[in-house]
Design a protein around this motif. Structure first.
Motif, short mmCIF file in Angstrom:
data_model
loop_
_atom_site.label_atom_id
_atom_site.label_comp_id
_atom_site.label_asym_id
_atom_site.label_seq_id
_atom_site.Cartn_x
_atom_site.Cartn_y
_atom_site.Cartn_z
N TYR A 19 86.40 40.22 80.01
CA TYR A 19 86.31 40.37 78.53
C TYR A 19 87.26 39.71 77.75
CZ TYR A 19 83.56 44.60 79.70
OH TYR A 19 82.55 45.49 80.28
N ARG A 20 88.59 39.40 78.51
CA ARG A 20 89.42 38.55 77.32
C ARG A 20 88.69 37.36 77.25
NH1 ARG A 20 92.78 34.62 78.20
NH2 ARG A 20 92.72 34.58 80.66
N LEU A 21 87.98 36.64 78.36
CA LEU A 21 87.14 35.26 78.15
C LEU A 21 86.01 35.45 77.37
CD1 LEU A 21 87.25 34.19 82.04
CD2 LEU A 21 88.74 33.21 80.09
N MET A 22 85.22 36.52 77.41
CA MET A 22 84.09 36.79 76.58
C MET A 22 84.55 36.96 75.20
SD MET A 22 81.70 36.53 78.40
CE MET A 22 80.49 36.83 77.46
N ALA A 23 85.67 37.17 74.86
CA ALA A 23 86.07 37.41 73.45
C ALA A 23 86.53 36.00 72.79
CB ALA A 23 87.58 38.36 73.40
N LYS A 24 86.79 34.87 73.64
CA LYS A 24 87.17 33.69 73.01
C LYS A 24 86.03 33.10 72.14
CE LYS A 24 90.75 32.14 76.17
NZ LYS A 24 91.13 31.02 76.85
N ASP A 25 86.24 32.50 71.01
CA ASP A 25 85.37 31.90 70.37
C ASP A 25 85.02 30.53 70.95
OD1 ASP A 25 83.69 31.28 68.41
OD2 ASP A 25 84.98 30.74 66.78
#
Length: 133
Positions: free
Chosen positions: A107-113
């Motif tokens: 989820y941390r990687l998916m939240a990156k723009d």
């Protein structure tokens, strides 16, 4: 003075001359008349047969090398964080220390723009080419 005979000298076949010597003498006598049949054709046949014989041997060599490289000992598997290499396949080792939860990382990687990013050049060491023209 006696005259020389016109008949060529041929060594008498004795018990000391083996069958191999006789075959060799016959081969050497016929070779100048049929060089391809007695030398070229056997040479080509040996080269082709050797190719067919060495192909499986080479394949076996590379298969053994691949098998050797793929094998992991239990200790190496533990170091890599793998539990066992049984019939079920590779399992994760429960004793392996996980830094964070895998879901949190996902989820941390998916939240990156990913649309807004800036390219930055890495600083090079002295004497190392930087790739600029």
């Amino acid at each position: 003075m006696p005259t020389f005979h016109t008949k060529t000298f041929r060594r008498a076949t004795t018990a000391s001359s083996s069958i191999g010597e006789r075959i060799g003498a016959l081969y050497r006598a016929k070779l100048p008349r049929h060089p391809f049949l007695l030398f070229g054709l056997p040479f080509i046949a040996v080269m082709v047969a050797g190719s067919f014989v060495l192909t499986p041997a080479t394949a076996l060599r590379y298969e053994r090398y691949d098998r050797k490289v793929k094998q992991l000992s239990e200790e190496e598997a533990m170091d890599l964080g793998l539990k066992g290499l049984g019939e079920e396949g590779i399992k994760r080792n429960p004793r392996r220390r996980i830094v964070g939860d895998e879901r949190e990382e996902y989820y941390r990687l998916m939240a990156k723009d990913l649309d807004n990013w800036e390219q930055k050049r890495v600083e090079r060491l002295k004497g190392e080419p930087d790739g600029r023209l």
